[in-house]
Design an enzyme around this catalytic site. Structure first.
Site, PDB file in Angstrom:
ATOM      1  CB  THR A 132      13.408   6.627 -47.195  1.00 30.62           C
ATOM      2  OG1 THR A 132      14.478   5.915 -46.311  1.00 30.62           O
ATOM      3  CG2 THR A 132      12.547   5.754 -47.644  1.00 30.62           C
ATOM      4  N   PRO A 134       9.458   8.746 -51.130  1.00 27.79           N
ATOM      5  CG  PRO A 134       7.452  10.144 -51.214  1.00 27.79           C
ATOM      6  CD  PRO A 134       8.776  10.021 -51.055  1.00 27.79           C
ATOM      7  NE  ARG A 268      -2.279 -22.277 -19.889  1.00 24.81           N
ATOM      8  CZ  ARG A 268      -3.623 -21.472 -19.918  1.00 24.81           C
ATOM      9  NH1 ARG A 268      -3.656 -20.372 -19.017  1.00 24.81           N
ATOM     10  NH2 ARG A 268      -4.501 -21.918 -20.808  1.00 24.81           N
ATOM     11  CD  GLN A 279       9.659 -36.079 -25.101  1.00 28.85           C
ATOM     12  OE1 GLN A 279       9.438 -36.227 -26.351  1.00 28.85           O
ATOM     13  NE2 GLN A 279       9.871 -37.069 -24.082  1.00 28.85           N
ATOM     14  N   GLY A 340      -3.470 -18.417 -26.947  1.00 31.04           N
ATOM     15  CA  GLY A 340      -4.297 -17.438 -26.968  1.00 31.04           C
ATOM     16  C   GLY A 340      -4.003 -16.072 -26.049  1.00 31.04           C
ATOM     17  CD  GLU A 363      18.448   2.618 -40.613  1.00 32.47           C
ATOM     18  OE1 GLU A 363      19.158   2.903 -41.648  1.00 32.47           O
ATOM     19  OE2 GLU A 363      17.706   3.414 -39.881  1.00 32.47           O
ATOM     20  N   GLY A 364      17.467  -0.909 -44.987  1.00 35.07           N
ATOM     21  CA  GLY A 364      17.773  -2.017 -45.775  1.00 35.07           C
ATOM     22  C   GLY A 364      16.901  -3.015 -45.647  1.00 35.07           C
TER      23      GLY A 364
END
Length: 385
Positions: A132, A134, A268, A279, A340, A363-364
């Site tokens: 690769t 610039p 939690r 749900q 948070g 890589e694409g």
């Protein structure tokens, strides 16, 4: 709790499950306790390199020269477990093994293979892959780096960008234009005129190293040219090895994010009951599991086809695109489910999501892989007019 709702594990061999257990244990022991600190400090843990070499993970899909010679699925499983720890650590193994070592194994001379591959497999030498530039990211055909013949040597001038490991590498695989077309060269990084500078600061892949490379009159003997590397097909063959690993690896990051979300939701309490009892929470978790399991089946299918010698480039593009899309969506959703608390480095989903932004690009890009698939469907290349 398991996230393998389709029992994909039953499709693996005993040897493949053993590799998974071994690499998972290495990640739990060597990476998980430290990764938040490495990420926060933007440090790549060089002390991990010989550990990965001793575990046979460097160039593990290559045969001979001290490499493990493991199958494609085992390689994919290893990449998945490493990326469950962190994308930056998996990226090191990919750059070392699937890019630099593969380039030497596929396109190098016997002398080059003997000189570099055993040391690289042990982690005693580090390699990088300079393709690769610039102004030539998704379009490597536009590369400007040029190598001119000067007697028995080559003189290389140019620049490369976003090159993993370059500032700590011992050898760089540099792709350059010549009067005969694109060729590959092994450039020892202490050569006069070779400079690698880490790109900082970054918001992604912070426990990894990406660099700018400057090549100013770098002199390389003919013996360091990769003799079998002719044209862009040569680096693309290496890129496809890395892309295959990404199709597995990204799913490790996604799985880890889902597992963190599951554990958090179970503990939690909101409105007097576990978050997991809601749900809407279950719907979110179900969607995450579904997308990861679908992508996992595709990755496994690609692995079996690779082992049978049937894998084609557009199939790898499908795998990379599907896996990274699924993983980044899951990581983002898992972060949101943690509320948070999800922005803290105590939890992995936001770190994975940030890393996957890079994985999605290198890589694409999505666009590149979409056009590879489009070419396979229509027979028409949309890359150039």
């Amino acid at each position: 709790m398991t996230t393998d709702l389709l029992d994909i594990e039953s499709l693996l061999s005993d040897e493949e499950r053993a590799t998974r257990a071994r690499v998972r244990a290495l990640v739990d022991r060597e990476i998980r306790p430290h990764i938040a600190e490495w990420f926060e400090r933007a440090v790549f843990p060089r002390e991990l390199v010989p550990v990965l070499g001793e575990a046979g993970l460097l160039g593990m899909h290559l045969t001979g020269y001290g490499c493990a010679g493991r199958g494609a699925v085992e390689y994919g499983i290893a990449m998945q477990e490493l990326e469950a720890g962190d994308s930056g650590i998996r990226t090191f193994v990919s750059v070392q093994g699937s890019l630099a070592m593969s380039a030497i194994a596929k396109h190098g001379s016997e002398a080059q293979r003997e000189a570099w591959l055993p040391r690289m497999a042990r982690g005693e030498a580090i390699g990088c892959f300079g393709l690769t530039e610039p102004d030539a990211g998704s379009d490597p055909g536009a590369m400007r780096t040029f190598a001119r013949r000067d007697g028995d040597d080559w003189v290389i001038d140019g620049a490369k960008r976003w090159i993993g490991l370059a500032s700590i590498a011992d050898v760089a695989v540099i792709w350059a234009r010549t009067e005969e077309g694109v060729r590959g060269f092994l450039v020892e990084t202490d050569s006069p005129g070779f400079t690698a500078t880490a790109i900082e600061p970054k918001l992604s892949m912070r426990a990894s190293i990406q660099c700018d490379i400057a090549l100013e009159g770098v002199r390389v003997p003919e013996s360091m040219r990769l003799p079998e590397a002719r044209g862009l097909r040569a680096p693309f063959e290496c890129l496809n090895e890395a892309r295959f690993g990404i199709a597995w690896g990204a799913l490790g990051a996604g799985r880890d994010a889902l597992e963190q979300a599951l554990a958090y939701a179970a503990e939690r309490e909101v409105f007097g009951k576990p978050l997991a009892a809601m749900q809407l929470t279950q719907a979110r978790l179900a969607e995450m599991a579904l997308s990861l399991q679908q992508a996992q089946l595709l990755a496994l299918h690609l692995g079996r086809r690779k082992e049978a010698g049937l894998l084609r480039p557009h199939e790898i593009s499908m795998g990379k695109l599907a896996s990274v899309r699924a993983a980044i969506d899951v990581a983002r959703e898992a972060r949101a489910l943690l509320g948070g608390n999800g922005v803290s480095l105590e939890h992995s989903p936001m770190r994975h999501a940030a890393n996957l932004e890079s994985v999605r690009t290198y890589e694409g890009t999505d666009e590149v892989h979409t056009l590879v698939i489009g070419h396979a469907l229509t027979g028409i290349s949309a890359f150039r007019g």
